[in-house]
Scaffold this motif. Structure first.
Motif, mmCIF file in Angstrom:
data_model
loop_
_atom_site.group_PDB
_atom_site.id
_atom_site.type_symbol
_atom_site.label_atom_id
_atom_site.label_comp_id
_atom_site.label_asym_id
_atom_site.label_seq_id
_atom_site.Cartn_x
_atom_site.Cartn_y
_atom_site.Cartn_z
ATOM 1 N N CYS A 165 0.811 -1.429 0.440
ATOM 2 C CA CYS A 165 0.004 -0.333 -0.107
ATOM 3 C C CYS A 165 0.660 1.137 -0.039
ATOM 4 O O CYS A 165 0.211 2.271 -0.914
ATOM 5 C CB CYS A 165 -0.530 0.048 1.332
ATOM 6 S SG CYS A 165 -1.693 -1.417 1.115
ATOM 7 N N LEU A 190 0.764 3.969 -2.664
ATOM 8 C CA LEU A 190 0.784 5.352 -2.592
ATOM 9 C C LEU A 190 1.684 6.352 -3.012
ATOM 10 O O LEU A 190 1.490 7.552 -3.672
ATOM 11 C CB LEU A 190 0.383 5.871 -1.317
ATOM 12 C CG LEU A 190 -1.106 5.376 -0.366
ATOM 13 C CD1 LEU A 190 -0.990 5.109 0.984
ATOM 14 C CD2 LEU A 190 -2.274 6.167 -0.180
ATOM 15 N N ALA A 238 2.550 8.699 2.385
ATOM 16 C CA ALA A 238 2.423 7.148 2.201
ATOM 17 C C ALA A 238 2.404 6.467 3.256
ATOM 18 O O ALA A 238 1.614 5.963 3.854
ATOM 19 C CB ALA A 238 2.994 5.988 0.906
#
Length: 333
Positions: free
Chosen positions: A286, A290, A307
């Protein structure tokens, strides 16, 4: 027949400690610190020394006079926060701004939640993002590497990431040909006349040496760094294959900016990252997605800090829903 006596957990003790792990990470940062001195000279020394000293003083003062507890500044956590904050700053940042960043990092990012082990967000990144929003001009003024005796009067220039951002937005005044090659980014090369970025991101090979040391000493596991770097490589690689004019190759994407610094030293923070391997892989993937999204379509050229902080907020959810099955636990139907 003897009885089997099971005591309360923990059932086994290791030789790990907070101090051992903190100072282990600090040792891993030494190659990057020496590289920053080599490329930025006085500026890097002033920024890092000010950041470390301010973090230690603020943590001691808050523990002693506000929390009314015995100060524990020798565990290495304040030193590590100061180093990481300094690594995320330009080498010409005024001292008073560095002190404000240290106050926010320790006072807001760490001690307001109860101190070490209680903070949900990485303190160094809290301080860095606060300064980036509050002092955008000073925080985006990047000295050109190689000016060893310059500090506040250093010559500045555009970083490779800022040029990449302009290229992605269709700016025809710059092209990919103006960017330094990947080997220069890996080793650090001040001869191109570009701004080098923050203190800690100037030499990728020094950061990779720190990663190898921490993996060897088992201070961290491979899950978070590899998942972040791998995700950025795949995601940015697909974009590059679709449009090589506006997007750079994935190796270049990894070596520019603070991606390696964040993936190796900040996303792996014990307190703010998931506990199990599966959760760490999700967390790292993730962060990688990001970062690429913010770099290419966000307002800032660099997206690593934001992020990591965003995924810090999701760490409790990941720990809740992605955790190993307890011994003897019966699966719910």
């Amino acid at each position: 027949m003897g009885k089997l006596i099971v005591s309360l957990s923990p059932h086994a003790h290791g030789n790990d400690s907070v101090e051992k792990n903190m100072y282990g990470v600090i040792i891993a940062l030494i190659p990057a610190l020496l590289a920053s001195f080599w490329f930025f000279g006085v500026g890097a020394a002033v920024v890092c020394a000010t950041s470390v000293a301010a973090c230690i003083i603020f943590e001691w003062a808050i523990q002693k006079f506000i929390l009314k507890t015995k100060p524990r500044i020798c565990d290495g956590s304040a030193i590590l926060t100061g180093l990481l904050l300094g690594f995320n700053l330009p080498s010409n940042l005024p001292i008073w701004i560095i002190i404000i960043g240290a106050l926010v990092a320790i006072g807001v990012g760490k001690m307001s939640f109860g101190g070490l082990g209680c903070n949900p967000f990485n303190p160094a990144l809290v301080g860095r993002c606060f300064l980036l929003v509050s002092f955008p001009v000073q925080m985006t003024s990047w000295p050109v590497a190689g000016q060893l005796t310059a500090y506040t009067d250093a010559t500045t220039g555009a970083t490779p990431l800022s040029l990449i951002k302009r290229i992605a937005k269709g700016d025809t005044s710059v092209s990919i040909d103006q960017l330094p090659d990947s080997l220069s980014l890996l080793l650090g090369d001040p001869s191109n006349g570009l701004g080098a970025g923050t203190i800690g991101e100037v030499c990728a090979i020094a950061l990779l040496i720190g990663l190898a040391y921490m993996l060897w000493k088992k201070i961290i596991t491979w899950h978070i760094p590899v998942s972040i770097i791998g995700t950025v490589f795949v995601f940015s690689g697909l974009m590059w294959l679709c449009d090589s004019v506006h997007y750079v190759n994935p190796v270049y994407e990894i070596l520019t900016g603070g991606l390696l610094l964040g993936a190796i030293f900040m996303a792996t923070d014990y307190v703010t990252s998931p506990m199990c391997g599966k959760g760490q892989l999700i967390y790292g993937c993730c962060i990688g997605i990001l970062t690429v999204c913010i770099r290419n379509w966000g307002a800032y050229p660099e997206g690593m800090s934001f992020a990591i902080l965003i995924m810090n907020a999701f760490t409790p959810i990941i720990n809740t829903y992605v955790k190993p099955k307890r011994y003897g636990e019966v699966a719910k139907k």
